[in-house]
Design a protein around this motif. Structure first.
Motif, PDB file in Angstrom:
ATOM      1  N   LYS A   1       1.226   5.588  -0.704  1.00  0.00           N
ATOM      2  CA  LYS A   1       0.410   6.801  -0.657  1.00  0.00           C
ATOM      3  C   LYS A   1       1.207   7.984  -1.192  1.00  0.00           C
ATOM      4  O   LYS A   1       2.394   8.123  -0.881  1.00  0.00           O
ATOM      5  CB  LYS A   1      -0.001   7.069   0.793  1.00  0.00           C
TER       6      LYS A   1
ATOM      7  N   ALA B   1       2.270   7.662   7.263  1.00  0.00           N
ATOM      8  CA  ALA B   1       2.305   8.632   6.169  1.00  0.00           C
ATOM      9  C   ALA B   1       2.688   9.984   6.760  1.00  0.00           C
ATOM     10  O   ALA B   1       2.223  10.326   7.845  1.00  0.00           O
ATOM     11  CB  ALA B   1       0.929   8.699   5.513  1.00  0.00           C
TER      12      ALA B   1
ATOM     13  N   SER C   1     -12.319  10.390   3.759  1.00  0.00           N
ATOM     14  CA  SER C   1     -12.136   9.213   4.619  1.00  0.00           C
ATOM     15  C   SER C   1     -11.116   9.478   5.724  1.00  0.00           C
ATOM     16  O   SER C   1     -10.037   9.996   5.456  1.00  0.00           O
ATOM     17  CB  SER C   1     -11.635   8.027   3.781  1.00  0.00           C
TER      18      SER C   1
ATOM     19  N   CYS D   1       0.862  -1.187   0.000  1.00  0.00           N
ATOM     20  CA  CYS D   1       0.000   0.000   0.000  1.00  0.00           C
ATOM     21  C   CYS D   1       0.894   1.231   0.000  1.00  0.00           C
ATOM     22  O   CYS D   1       1.707   1.407   0.912  1.00  0.00           O
ATOM     23  CB  CYS D   1      -0.887   0.029   1.245  1.00  0.00           C
TER      24      CYS D   1
ATOM     25  N   THR E   1      -0.672   9.185  11.422  1.00  0.00           N
ATOM     26  CA  THR E   1      -1.279   8.447  12.534  1.00  0.00           C
ATOM     27  C   THR E   1      -0.654   7.067  12.745  1.00  0.00           C
ATOM     28  O   THR E   1      -0.747   6.510  13.838  1.00  0.00           O
ATOM     29  CB  THR E   1      -2.791   8.234  12.321  1.00  0.00           C
ATOM     30  N   ALA E   2      -0.119   6.457  11.699  1.00  0.00           N
ATOM     31  CA  ALA E   2       0.407   5.078  11.757  1.00  0.00           C
ATOM     32  C   ALA E   2      -0.690   4.073  12.099  1.00  0.00           C
ATOM     33  O   ALA E   2      -0.417   3.005  12.643  1.00  0.00           O
ATOM     34  CB  ALA E   2       1.574   4.979  12.739  1.00  0.00           C
TER      35      ALA E   2
ATOM     36  N   VAL F   1      -3.247   3.104   9.765  1.00  0.00           N
ATOM     37  CA  VAL F   1      -3.864   2.429   8.618  1.00  0.00           C
ATOM     38  C   VAL F   1      -3.368   0.989   8.457  1.00  0.00           C
ATOM     39  O   VAL F   1      -4.183   0.073   8.263  1.00  0.00           O
ATOM     40  CB  VAL F   1      -3.665   3.261   7.326  1.00  0.00           C
TER      41      VAL F   1
ATOM     42  N   ASP G   1       6.790   4.286   2.593  1.00  0.00           N
ATOM     43  CA  ASP G   1       6.169   3.362   1.630  1.00  0.00           C
ATOM     44  C   ASP G   1       7.208   2.889   0.612  1.00  0.00           C
ATOM     45  O   ASP G   1       7.081   1.802   0.032  1.00  0.00           O
ATOM     46  CB  ASP G   1       4.990   4.021   0.919  1.00  0.00           C
TER      47      ASP G   1
HETATM   48  C1  LIG Z   1     -12.108  13.747   9.466  1.00  0.00           C
HETATM   49  C2  LIG Z   1     -11.010  13.504   8.477  1.00  0.00           C
HETATM   50  C3  LIG Z   1     -11.248  13.829   7.160  1.00  0.00           C
HETATM   51  C4  LIG Z   1     -10.249  13.629   6.230  1.00  0.00           C
HETATM   52  N1  LIG Z   1     -10.508  13.967   4.952  1.00  0.00           N
HETATM   53  C5  LIG Z   1      -9.550  13.805   4.035  1.00  0.00           C
HETATM   54  C6  LIG Z   1      -9.780  14.172   2.685  1.00  0.00           C
HETATM   55  O1  LIG Z   1     -10.867  14.644   2.340  1.00  0.00           O
HETATM   56  N2  LIG Z   1      -8.788  13.982   1.781  1.00  0.00           N
HETATM   57  C7  LIG Z   1      -7.575  13.447   2.169  1.00  0.00           C
HETATM   58  O2  LIG Z   1      -6.694  13.284   1.308  1.00  0.00           O
HETATM   59  N3  LIG Z   1      -7.346  13.081   3.431  1.00  0.00           N
HETATM   60  C8  LIG Z   1      -8.290  13.258   4.378  1.00  0.00           C
HETATM   61  N4  LIG Z   1      -8.036  12.906   5.655  1.00  0.00           N
HETATM   62  C9  LIG Z   1      -6.761  12.308   5.986  1.00  0.00           C
HETATM   63  C10 LIG Z   1      -6.864  10.839   5.748  1.00  0.00           C
HETATM   64  O3  LIG Z   1      -7.838  10.259   6.531  1.00  0.00           O
HETATM   65  C11 LIG Z   1      -5.584  10.169   6.123  1.00  0.00           C
HETATM   66  O4  LIG Z   1      -4.561  10.760   5.385  1.00  0.00           O
HETATM   67  C12 LIG Z   1      -5.694   8.706   5.803  1.00  0.00           C
HETATM   68  O5  LIG Z   1      -6.736   8.113   6.545  1.00  0.00           O
HETATM   69  C13 LIG Z   1      -4.434   7.958   6.090  1.00  0.00           C
HETATM   70  O6  LIG Z   1      -4.054   8.177   7.424  1.00  0.00           O
HETATM   71  P1  LIG Z   1      -2.579   8.569   7.708  1.00  0.00           P
HETATM   72  O7  LIG Z   1      -2.167   9.579   6.702  1.00  0.00           O
HETATM   73  O8  LIG Z   1      -2.453   8.902   9.142  1.00  0.00           O
HETATM   74  O9  LIG Z   1      -1.844   7.212   7.363  1.00  0.00           O
HETATM   75  P2  LIG Z   1      -0.942   6.294   8.265  1.00  0.00           P
HETATM   76  O10 LIG Z   1      -1.785   5.438   9.126  1.00  0.00           O
HETATM   77  O11 LIG Z   1       0.127   7.096   8.923  1.00  0.00           O
HETATM   78  O12 LIG Z   1      -0.340   5.429   7.059  1.00  0.00           O
HETATM   79  C14 LIG Z   1       0.310   4.181   7.292  1.00  0.00           C
HETATM   80  C15 LIG Z   1       0.491   3.485   5.979  1.00  0.00           C
HETATM   81  O13 LIG Z   1      -0.791   3.082   5.463  1.00  0.00           O
HETATM   82  C16 LIG Z   1      -0.750   3.128   4.030  1.00  0.00           C
HETATM   83  N5  LIG Z   1      -1.714   4.140   3.556  1.00  0.00           N
HETATM   84  C17 LIG Z   1      -2.279   5.159   4.228  1.00  0.00           C
HETATM   85  N6  LIG Z   1      -3.106   5.844   3.430  1.00  0.00           N
HETATM   86  C18 LIG Z   1      -3.040   5.255   2.204  1.00  0.00           C
HETATM   87  C19 LIG Z   1      -3.650   5.505   0.943  1.00  0.00           C
HETATM   88  N7  LIG Z   1      -4.510   6.522   0.758  1.00  0.00           N
HETATM   89  N8  LIG Z   1      -3.359   4.678  -0.088  1.00  0.00           N
HETATM   90  C20 LIG Z   1      -2.501   3.646   0.078  1.00  0.00           C
HETATM   91  N9  LIG Z   1      -1.883   3.366   1.238  1.00  0.00           N
HETATM   92  C21 LIG Z   1      -2.164   4.159   2.285  1.00  0.00           C
HETATM   93  C22 LIG Z   1       0.670   3.518   3.639  1.00  0.00           C
HETATM   94  O14 LIG Z   1       1.426   2.348   3.496  1.00  0.00           O
HETATM   95  C23 LIG Z   1       1.112   4.299   4.878  1.00  0.00           C
HETATM   96  O15 LIG Z   1       2.520   4.369   5.018  1.00  0.00           O
HETATM   97  C24 LIG Z   1      -8.998  13.085   6.621  1.00  0.00           C
HETATM   98  C25 LIG Z   1      -8.782  12.756   7.943  1.00  0.00           C
HETATM   99  C26 LIG Z   1      -9.762  12.969   8.867  1.00  0.00           C
HETATM  100  C27 LIG Z   1      -9.468  12.626  10.287  1.00  0.00           C
END
Ligand SMILES: Cc1cc2nc3c(=O)[nH]c(=O)nc-3n(C[C@H](O)[C@H](O)[C@H](O)COP(=O)(O)OP(=O)(O)OC[C@H]3O[C@@H](n4cnc5c(N)ncnc54)[C@H](O)[C@@H]3O)c2cc1C
Length: 288
Positions: A19, A132, A105, A17, A137-138, A140, A51
């Motif tokens: 990003k 990311a 999401s 996965c 958040t770490a 996902v 990633d």
């Molecule tokens: C209420 C709310 C609304 C949001 N709305 C938006 C929005 O409209 N648009 C937007 O871009 N973001 C939005 N976000 C942010 C988005 O939710 C996060 O960026 C996303 O959920 C991934 O979380 P993270 O960046 O903390 O990933 P982490 O948990 O830090 O990621 C860990 C690993 O998961 C994998 N991963 C994470 N995200 C992806 C991905 N998209 N595709 C493939 N692999 C992935 C990667 O391997 C990554 O290294 C929002 C967040 C919240 C709380």
């Protein structure tokens, strides 16, 4: 230490996965919009650093033990840029998961949608970055594992294969731990695993033409150059678990914290210094 295959024909089906993220190391005054959200247009978009380490882990498993590496990203069509990079480095197949239903999401919805995509590829090993650099958040990776009922091994530093098991070495801060884990399993990877290998020149020439249908007037390219495109419906997502509908996180307030010199307090690295700090943190209800 490289992975060594011990008796599994056909190798391993690896899914990574990946990003596309704004380069938060290039933050300037324009990086935040007035409403406190990220001004993505003001920052260059890059392959999330960890990633790349996750992709390297999958490529090492394939190199040593055989099998395939599939990369998937959930994002806007522009995220195809990192899919092409992954193909140029050695990935076999790439998928863009793009859908208006996924907009907004939070991590719960993101991990649900990604878990549905990952399930479709029937993997032996799933690799994610540890975190990311935008969302930070770490959550996902472990949430995908939980939804698929896979073991989750975080902070991966090295991996060897042993039939239906992976021997995973992970960073536990004070040292390393080695786990023997039954497949299928998910691993979150840090930079300690090692850098992503350079792009292969022949693959660069070939995959610079790879496109998803959304980049090609809705028409899918043939063969190796086809970047697969998936919607939430394609992977059987329930609508109320995607996007805003599936996101219970409520952002109450976003504060931009700029530390000035006077905000720092030096604590002596001894019992007295630490006890004083803890007492202060308890007194102002930061902890306790
Ligand atoms: C209420 C709310 C609304 C949001 N709305 C938006 C929005 O409209 N648009 C937007 O871009 N973001 C939005 N976000 C942010 C988005 O939710 C996060 O960026 C996303 O959920 C991934 O979380 P993270 O960046 O903390 O990933 P982490 O948990 O830090 O990621 C860990 C690993 O998961 C994998 N991963 C994470 N995200 C992806 C991905 N998209 N595709 C493939 N692999 C992935 C990667 O391997 C990554 O290294 C929002 C967040 C919240 C709380």
């Amino acid at each position: 230490m490289n992975p060594t295959n011990k008796g599994r024909t056909g190798g391993y089906n690896c899914v990574v996965c990946i990003k596309q993220v704004p380069d938060t190391s290039k933050v300037t005054g324009k990086a935040m919009k007035d409403d406190g959200t990220i001004n993505r247009a003001a920052l260059p978009a890059i392959f999330n650093p960890e990633d790349m380490n996750a992709l390297e882990a999958a490529l090492k498993v394939k190199e040593t033990c055989g099998g395939t590496v599939t990369v998937v990203t959930m994002g806007l069509p522009a995220a195809c840029a990192i899919l092409r990079t992954a193909l140029m480095c050695g990935a076999d197949k790439a998928y863009l998961l793009t859908d208006r239903k996924a907009a907004g999401s939070d991590t719960l919805a993101t991990s649900y949608i990604l878990s549905q995509a990952v399930k479709k590829f029937n993997p032996d090993l799933v690799f994610c970055g540890r975190q990311a650099i935008d969302g930070d958040t770490a959550q996902v990776g472990p949430q995908i594992a939980e939804k698929l009922d896979f073991a989750a091994i975080t902070y991966l530093e090295n991996i060897e294969m042993d039939g239906d098991y992976a021997i995973a070495t992970r960073d536990i801060g004070t040292g390393v731990e080695t786990d023997r884990v039954k497949l299928p399993a998910l691993f979150t990877v840090t930079d300690k695993f090692g850098e992503l290998r350079p792009m292969d020149v022949k693959r660069v020439m070939k995959y610079k033409k790879a496109k998803a249908p959304v980049e090609n007037g809705g028409v899918a390219l043939e063969g190796d150059l086809a970047i697969g495109q998936l919607s939430c419906d394609d992977i059987g997502c329930e609508a109320d678990r995607c996007g805003f509908a599936g996101s219970p996180t409520n952002v109450n307030k976003i504060v931009s914290v700029v530390l000035a010199g006077g905000d720092f307090k030096e604590v002596t690295p001894d019992d007295e210094g630490v006890n004083g700090l803890v007492a202060e943190l308890v007194a102002d209800h930061t902890i306790g």
